[in-house]
Write an enzyme that holds these catalytic residues in place. Sequence first.
Site, PDB file in Angstrom:
ATOM      1  CG  ASP A  13      -1.879   1.213   1.197  1.00  0.00           C
ATOM      2  OD1 ASP A  13      -2.440   1.484   0.120  1.00  0.00           O
ATOM      3  OD2 ASP A  13      -2.041   1.898   2.218  1.00  0.00           O
ATOM      4  CB  SER A  14       0.130   4.724  -0.910  1.00  0.00           C
ATOM      5  OG  SER A  14      -1.129   4.774  -0.257  1.00  0.00           O
ATOM      6  CB  CYS A  76      -2.716   1.023  -2.863  1.00  0.00           C
ATOM      7  SG  CYS A  76      -2.836   2.744  -3.308  1.00  0.00           S
ATOM      8  CD  GLU A 156      -2.945   8.688   7.100  1.00  0.00           C
ATOM      9  OE1 GLU A 156      -2.125   8.705   8.016  1.00  0.00           O
ATOM     10  OE2 GLU A 156      -2.942   7.838   6.179  1.00  0.00           O
ATOM     11  CB  CYS A 187     -10.069   5.083  -0.773  1.00  0.00           C
ATOM     12  SG  CYS A 187      -8.711   5.848   0.136  1.00  0.00           S
ATOM     13  CG  HIS A 189      -6.986   6.061   4.327  1.00  0.00           C
ATOM     14  ND1 HIS A 189      -6.097   5.479   3.449  1.00  0.00           N
ATOM     15  CD2 HIS A 189      -6.235   6.755   5.213  1.00  0.00           C
ATOM     16  CE1 HIS A 189      -4.875   5.824   3.781  1.00  0.00           C
ATOM     17  NE2 HIS A 189      -4.924   6.600   4.852  1.00  0.00           N
TER      18      HIS A 189
END
Length: 256
Positions: A13-14, A76, A156, A187, A189
């Site tokens: 993942d990023s 991702c 985040e 996504c 997140h």
Amino acid sequence: MKPLHNMRAGVFDSGVGGLSVVKSLLESGLFSEIIYFGDTARVPYGVKDKNTIIRYSLEALEFFKNFDIDIMIAACNSVSAYAIDELQKNSNFPVTGVIHPGVLAVKNKLQDTNSSILILGTKATIKSQKYKFFLEENGFLNSFSIAPSLFVPVVEEGLFSGEVLQSVMKHYFKDIKSDPDAIILGCTHFPLISDAIGKYFPNSTLIHSGDAVVEYLQNEYNLDKKFDKTDMKFFASENPDGLKRVAYEWLNLEKI
Ligand code: DGL
């Protein structure tokens, strides 16, 4: 790929978001070991262009070649949107992204191809139109997309509920008149705020990449729950201790 005595997955993942996919993989018991790499030095990928995302992904592939992995999973969505073919071309193990599995999950959950489907993703993922394209290939013509970029920093910051999240959701969703039949959390997140999104749209079916990938791996590679315990190894291009701390918290791991 045959089920082996040991099954090692490399998850890319990023940043830390791909841990939402790892959560589902851990619950599935499909792997004896998961090697996670988050490109924390260069996150976010979702605002970068196609060539940059491909270049970063190929660099991550070189990292995974140091391990004896059986499959690479791009958690991702932005990588899944642009780099899967390149990754596959340059590796001798299978590589899967999350977009194809996500669309198959929609197909399994919705009978009616006229269903309305909201695709949520980063700017890069939405711009690629990969979800829309695969949905159309499977007969689902009634989709629309939003790139709610502010969701990423909100997650985040650990704001999984509360006023900030509510006003950000209102900002992006204000023009949606009725609950879509399904919402693709496209996504890494977004599964972390799925409770809030589910409350905002109580009549929508939410599609989670992690669960979709597990279902896909079971069907595509004939894998079964086999391992009671999955060893985890975490790597990051910057601040690996920070990534481990988040992993410890999100995945409820006792000891890393
Ligand atoms: N992992 C990214 C994705 O799923 C979200 C964070 C980023 O923009 O790098 O597209």
